[in-house]
Design an enzyme around this catalytic site. Structure first.
Site, PDB file in Angstrom:
ATOM      1  N   GLY A   4       0.651  -1.143  -0.010  1.00  0.00           N
ATOM      2  CA  GLY A   4      -0.054  -0.008  -0.088  1.00  0.00           C
ATOM      3  C   GLY A   4       0.827   1.163   0.040  1.00  0.00           C
ATOM      4  O   GLY A   4       0.295   2.154  -0.477  1.00  0.00           O
ATOM      5  N   PHE A  18      -0.188  10.470  -6.879  1.00  0.00           N
ATOM      6  CA  PHE A  18      -0.272   9.123  -6.513  1.00  0.00           C
ATOM      7  C   PHE A  18      -1.110   8.150  -7.626  1.00  0.00           C
ATOM      8  O   PHE A  18      -0.728   7.096  -7.685  1.00  0.00           O
ATOM      9  CB  PHE A  18      -0.777   8.536  -5.044  1.00  0.00           C
ATOM     10  N   TRP A  76       2.315   1.602  -3.339  1.00  0.00           N
ATOM     11  CA  TRP A  76       1.412   2.216  -4.296  1.00  0.00           C
ATOM     12  C   TRP A  76       1.235   3.530  -4.500  1.00  0.00           C
ATOM     13  O   TRP A  76       0.866   4.255  -5.382  1.00  0.00           O
ATOM     14  CB  TRP A  76      -0.277   1.519  -3.966  1.00  0.00           C
ATOM     15  N   HIS A  77       1.554   4.338  -3.431  1.00  0.00           N
ATOM     16  CA  HIS A  77       1.434   5.668  -3.396  1.00  0.00           C
ATOM     17  C   HIS A  77       2.602   6.346  -4.314  1.00  0.00           C
ATOM     18  O   HIS A  77       2.316   7.516  -4.601  1.00  0.00           O
ATOM     19  CB  HIS A  77       1.658   6.210  -1.936  1.00  0.00           C
ATOM     20  N   GLY A  78       3.642   5.666  -4.250  1.00  0.00           N
ATOM     21  CA  GLY A  78       4.736   6.194  -5.138  1.00  0.00           C
ATOM     22  C   GLY A  78       6.017   5.287  -5.267  1.00  0.00           C
ATOM     23  O   GLY A  78       6.068   4.463  -4.294  1.00  0.00           O
TER      24      GLY A  78
END
Length: 526
Positions: A322, A526, A325-327
């Protein structure tokens, strides 16, 4: 095209809304098709070439979905088709988002000289990918209904949630398609535009004001300039509040825009800084992301069906992914790993016998837990905001300057006692003397920015004492609330009367006056 821009508010939205009104009494294909077409135009506004990528991805996912739903496949063959569908979607995401990250790490680890790919990240690709994967998984499970080509295109591209969420589930949007056209447009417009204005005010007036201090502090750290401890704390708290209001603003604006067209989007943001634990925080922050990670990653990994150790391992893996997933940066992996560790500790803490005692659930203990959780989350935002792990370590060092010594209890107590007993030291919290002049013009604080101490204090009071947008407009059922929050969606606002209209008009004017400087939403990255 940003929600907080002149072109969106005064040109795009009125044109799309006018077309929707003219077509809504016709066959459902026309208004739904019109909004879907407008959504594709909205997506192409930044980089038209990415529209081809989106259309190509939609087409291939339509094929996979059609095969899974109508192909009458065996369970094994259906699983094979699903696997190829997931690989395709994750492959597109990996290429655009993680190719450069992978090459950089290969060069670092093996000393190779591979050239860095110059790949521009399509906006919204992370959110769109998750929505399409969820649909394919549910199609494999036999749960995808109301499936037509137009319905699917609308579900994926509906512009209020297209760029930065919420991560909408097909079962939430597709059943509303025809019902939305039969709703009372005037009532929906009044509620929707009201929520949109509240979100616009949060973004333009509040979040962008806080960004001044957060950006300045991190710019100083990036440039290698030392900052005093007060300035460091102001920086990290300002960023925590900026991110809170920025994401809250986008969530409100998305909900408001959806409601204008007769759609109720899922609840995605529910006073996360009022959380009394990290577990509670993730039930309030980016709720639809937490839901996706739970339903399509945590549970398939085994969830809590196995040993306690396996459960904590699953939590760690989910939060680590997770975070990434943001970057595509190790800072996001660290942030996700920290939250995975905190979640594991929180679950372990709840297993202790005394946590079931009545005193543990009393109001004073809950208040302490809320403050402690807020501090943990605020500190965890440091690697999330910093561009490198080194910058995150430097910022932490500025927060706890113990002359290079260990962060022991004695030094920790001595430091904080000094902050609140020496008048000159305490004043630094409101007038940091090293941070702002090096980055901002000398007269900035007196002519443009708000006094930083008052700004932070007022916004903290609003966050902890005021109802959130979903609660204020609870009587109008603005969102598809989750079971965890449904009982608290009380309506502080009884009706939209002249007084409410006056307040909203005032907020709108203030927001429009601030649109001369347009800044993107943080979650657009993102």
């Amino acid at each position: 095209m940003l929600f907080n821009s002149y072109v969106f508010i005064f040109i795009f939205l009125p044109i799309v809304l006018l077309g929707f009104l003219l077509l809504r009494n016709k066959t459902p294909l026309l208004p739904i098709g019109w909004v879907a077409l407008a959504s594709l135009f909205y997506y192409s506004w930044w980089k038209p070439q990415f529209l081809l990528l989106l259309l190509g991805s939609i087409t291939i996912n339509l094929i996979f979905g059609k095969i899974l739903i109508d192909g009458r496949l065996s369970r094994t063959l259906s699983r094979v088709v699903l696997t190829f569908g997931i690989i395709f979607n994750l492959g597109v995401l990996a290429y655009f988002k993680y190719a450069g990250f992978l090459v950089a790490n290969v060069n670092e680890i093996f000393g190779t000289g591979l050239s860095m790919p110059n790949i521009l990240l399509p906006i919204g690709i992370s959110f769109i990918t998750f929505q399409k994967i969820a649909f394919l998984v549910d199609a494999h499970r036999g749960l995808a209904r109301n499936f037509t080509i137009l319905n699917y295109i609308f579900f994926v591209t509906f512009f209020p949630q297209l760029i930065a969420g919420p991560i909408v589930h097909h079962s939430e949007i597709m059943p509303q398609l025809e019902a939305a056209l039969r709703r009372d447009f005037k009532a929906d417009f009044a509620v929707g535009i009201s929520i949109f204005i509240v979100g616009l005010f949060k973004k333009v007036v509040i979040a962008d004001s806080l960004a001044i201090y957060a950006d300045a502090g991190y710019a100083m750290v990036k440039a290698g300039h030392p900052i005093d401890t007060a300035s460091a704390w102001i920086t990290v708290i300002a960023y925590a509040l900026q991110l809170y209001y920025d994401f809250s603003a986008y969530s409100d604006m998305a909900v408001g825009l959806g409601r204008i067209f007769g759609f109720r989007l899922p609840l995605n943001f529910y006073s996360p800084y009022k959380a009394s634990s990290i577990i509670d925080f993730w039930r309030r922050w980016h709720i639809t992301l937490s839901r996706f990670l739970r339903d399509y990653l945590y549970i398939p990994l085994g969830g809590n069906r196995h040993s306690t150790l396996r459960r904590y391992f699953n939590l760690a893996i989910v939060m680590l992914l997770g975070g990434l997933w943001h970057g595509a940066n190790w800072t996001f992996a660290v942030w996700g790993g920290v939250h995975g560790l905190l979640l594991g500790l929180n679950h372990a803490w709840r297993q202790l016998p005394f946590t079931r005692h009545r005193f543990y659930h009393s109001a004073p203990v809950r208040m302490i837990a809320i403050v402690f959780t807020f501090l943990l989350v605020t500190l965890a935002w440091i690697p999330f905001r910093a561009e490198t792990i080194g910058e995150a370590r430097i910022m932490l060092a500025h927060l706890f300057p113990f002359n290079g010594g260990p962060l022991g209890l004695e030094s920790f107590t001595h430091f904080w006692k000094a902050q609140f007993t020496h008048r000159g030291s305490f004043e630094n919290w409101f007038k940091p003397h090293e941070l702002w002049p090096a980055v901002l013009s000398p007269d900035y604080l007196s002519t443009v920015a708000r006094p930083v101490g008052i700004l932070l204090a007022v916004n903290l009071l609003v966050i902890f004492l005021m109802p959130n947008t979903s609660q204020i407009f609870g009587n109008f059922r603005p969102v598809l609330g989750t079971e965890a929050h449904r009982h608290t969606l009380r309506g502080a606002l009884q009706r939209l009367d002249a007084r409410a209209a006056f307040v909203l008009a005032f907020l709108f004017v203030l927001s429009v006056l601030g649109l001369s400087h347009i800044s993107p939403f943080l979650y657009f990255q993102f």
